[in-house]
Design an enzyme around this catalytic site. Structure first.
Site, PDB file in Angstrom:
ATOM      1  N   VAL A  36     -22.083   9.328  95.397  1.00 53.65           N
ATOM      2  CA  VAL A  36     -21.642  10.717  95.387  1.00 53.65           C
ATOM      3  C   VAL A  36     -20.252  10.738  94.760  1.00 53.65           C
ATOM      4  CG1 VAL A  36     -21.078  12.743  96.793  1.00 53.65           C
ATOM      5  CG2 VAL A  36     -22.967  11.236  97.478  1.00 53.65           C
ATOM      6  N   CYS A  37     -20.002  11.734  93.914  1.00 50.61           N
ATOM      7  CA  CYS A  37     -18.651  11.962  93.403  1.00 50.61           C
ATOM      8  C   CYS A  37     -18.135  10.731  92.645  1.00 50.61           C
ATOM      9  CB  CYS A  37     -17.758  12.344  94.595  1.00 50.61           C
ATOM     10  SG  CYS A  37     -16.237  13.227  94.164  1.00 50.61           S
ATOM     11  N   THR A  38     -16.910  10.325  92.874  1.00 51.04           N
ATOM     12  CA  THR A  38     -16.370   9.167  92.162  1.00 51.04           C
ATOM     13  C   THR A  38     -16.979   7.845  92.648  1.00 51.04           C
ATOM     14  OG1 THR A  38     -14.495   9.030  93.681  1.00 51.04           O
ATOM     15  CG2 THR A  38     -14.158  10.288  91.654  1.00 51.04           C
ATOM     16  N   ALA A  90     -23.073  14.544  91.581  1.00 54.13           N
ATOM     17  CA  ALA A  90     -21.803  15.128  91.151  1.00 54.13           C
ATOM     18  C   ALA A  90     -20.835  15.162  92.341  1.00 54.13           C
ATOM     19  CB  ALA A  90     -22.034  16.510  90.555  1.00 54.13           C
TER      20      ALA A  90
END
Lengths: 264, 264
Positions: free
Chosen positions: B152-154, B202
Site C-alpha cells: 500500500v502507498c510507498t 495507491a
C-alpha cells in the site's frame, strides 16, 4: 513543481515530493498557509486553546478501523494532538483479537478534550461498554466541555447509553439501527449525522467520511480537501454492496455470519 | 429478519442483528456458506494450507491506515489469520508518532505467509526501509513462497527496493509516482495494480479497495461483497479531491505541507 534538491540518490530526494521543497511552501503561502487557515475555524476559537486535543476511546473489543480511519484524517490537522485513551494505558485488543493498539493514557488522567471520539466494536465489546458506568461518567465529563463529541459505528450506542443522545437524531452500524431507540435516539439515515456538537457516523469505514467533515469543522474546507488528498481518499471499491440498501438478503446474512464467526 | 431471542434487555438481544440468530445462518446456508465459498478459491488450493496466513509488516514510521484498512477487510475472511510482524515484537510507532500498533511477531520468527502486505510510511520510515537490507531479505524470503505479495502507498517503493518490481507495472502514493522508476517499476494508474502475484495499491486509503479485491481473490466475490457490507464500506466523502487529478496545485501543495509538518 520540482522537488529535487540536486542530490540524485533516491533517499535524499524526498519520496513524498515536495516535503523538502521550497516550491510547496511557496505555493501554500500564496493560497494561505495551513496554520493561518486553521486559525480561522470558529471551533478553534470556541476551544479557547492553542492545541486541539482529540481523545479516541479504546476498549477491549473495539473495531480497529473505527478508530484508525478518523485518526488518519485528524492526526495531521495543524495544532492538533490525537491521543488514544483507555481504562488503563497499554495495549487494547480489537474485536477479532488479532490486533492491539496502544492506549497512551488512562481515562482517569484525561480531564479535557476538544474532540471526543468513541469507536464501535463487536457485540461483546459494545455490550460491555453499554454497561460500563465508569466509562459513561468519563464520557459525560469530557462531553460537558468538548467542542465536538463523536462516535463511529456502534459507538453511538455507547455514548447513547451514557445519556448523550436522548431525543436526538443519530446513526450507527447498519445492523444496529433498531437499537438506537433503546438509548433514546432517533435513527436518521446518513454517512454521518450532526446535531448540535454531536456527530455520529454509520458503520466502521464511515468514520473516514466523518473524520474529513470534522477536519473542515476544526479548520476549513481548504484544509479538509488537502487532507483528503494527503490520504489519497479517492475511494473506488470493486463492488457496490456497502450498505444494506445496496445488498441483498443473502449478502446481509453472510456479512453478519462473517462478523459473528470472527468475533472472539 | 428478526433476531430477538425473547429477552428484552438490549444487552441480550444481539446489537449486531443476527449474530445470535438462526435466520442468518439459514440464509447463508441457502446461498452457500462462507466456509464452503472460501474453499473454492483457487488461491486456497495454491496455498496448500488449511489457514491463510496474512503477514503485515510494521516498521517505525509506517502509516496506520495503510495497515489497518486492509487488516479490517482481511481479518474476518474465514480460515484466515492476520499477524502484525516487525523487526521485534512489541509496539511500533506510526509516521506521526501519535499511535503505536503492537507487532505480535518478529520477522525472524515468521518463515511463511500466504499473503504479505507492506504498508507505506512517511518520508523517514519509507527511506529507512528502502535501505534496510535485512528487511529486504525477509521480504524476498516470504515472497518466494507467498500466494500474494502486496503493498500500500510507498510500500511499493520498499518491495521495489527489495527487487520485487523490476520491469513490472505498479502504483504507489500519488506524490511518489516518479520514484517507482528508481526501483525498476513502471508506474501504472489505478487504485491498485495486479501483476502476477503482486498487487500494489495507491496511497493510504487505497489499501481498503485493494483489501476488498484480495478478499475476492482469496475466496470469491460473494464473500467480498459481504465483507464490504460488514465494514459498511459505502464511501461518500464530503469532497472530491482524493487524487492529484482532482485537486488543484494549491491543494496538492497544502497536502504535502500537512504531511511534512506532521512528520516526526
Amino acid at each position: 513543481m520540482s522537488t529535487d534538491d540536486g542530490k540524485r540518490t533516491p533517499s535524499r530526494r524526498g519520496l513524498l515530493r515536495g516535503t523538502a521543497a521550497g516550491a510547496a511552501v511557496a505555493a501554500v503561502g500564496a493560497g494561505g498557509s495551513a496554520r493561518a487557515a486553521s486559525g480561522t475555524g470558529q471551533d478553534r476559537a470556541a476551544a479557547g486553546s492553542r492545541q486541539v486535543r482529540v481523545a479516541i476511546l479504546l476498549y477491549d473489543g473495539f473495531t480497529a478501523l473505527d478508530a484508525v480511519g478518523p485518526y488518519e484524517m485528524l492526526c495531521r490537522v495543524p495544532d492538533t494532538r490525537v491521543t488514544m485513551v483507555a481504562r488503563e494505558a497499554g495495549p487494547v485488543r480489537t474485536d477479532t483479537g488479532e490486533l492491539s493498539l496502544l492506549a497512551e493514557r488512562a481515562m482517569r488522567d484525561v480531564h479535557r478534550a476538544e474532540v471526543l471520539l468513541v469507536p464501535g466494536g463487536g457485540q461483546r465489546g459494545t455490550e460491555a461498554m453499554m454497561r460500563d458506568t465508569e466509562a459513561h461518567d468519563w464520557i459525560r465529563r469530557i462531553h460537558r466541555r468538548s467542542v465536538w463529541t463523536t462516535s463511529v459505528c456502534t459507538g453511538s450506542l455507547i455514548i447513547g447509553a451514557a445519556g448523550l443522545l436522548r431525543g436526538l437524531p443519530a446513526t450507527t452500524y447498519w445492523a444496529s439501527r433498531p437499537y438506537l431507540k433503546d438509548v433514546g435516539a432517533v435513527y436518521t439515515p446518513g454517512r454521518f449525522v450532526e446535531t448540535g456538537k454531536i456527530i455520529t457516523a454509520a458503520g466502521v469505514s464511515a468514520g473516514m467520511d466523518m473524520g474529513l467533515h470534522l477536519v473542515s469543522r476544526l479548520t476549513d474546507e481548504k484544509v479538509a480537501r488537502a487532507m483528503q488528498l494527503a490520504v489519497e481518499y479517492d475511494p473506488d471499491p470493486p463492488y457496490d454492496t456497502g450498505s444494506p440498501e445496496k445488498a441483498d438478503a443473502a449478502t446481509q446474512a453472510l456479512a453478519l455470519k462473517l462478523l459473528a464467526d470472527a468475533a472472539r
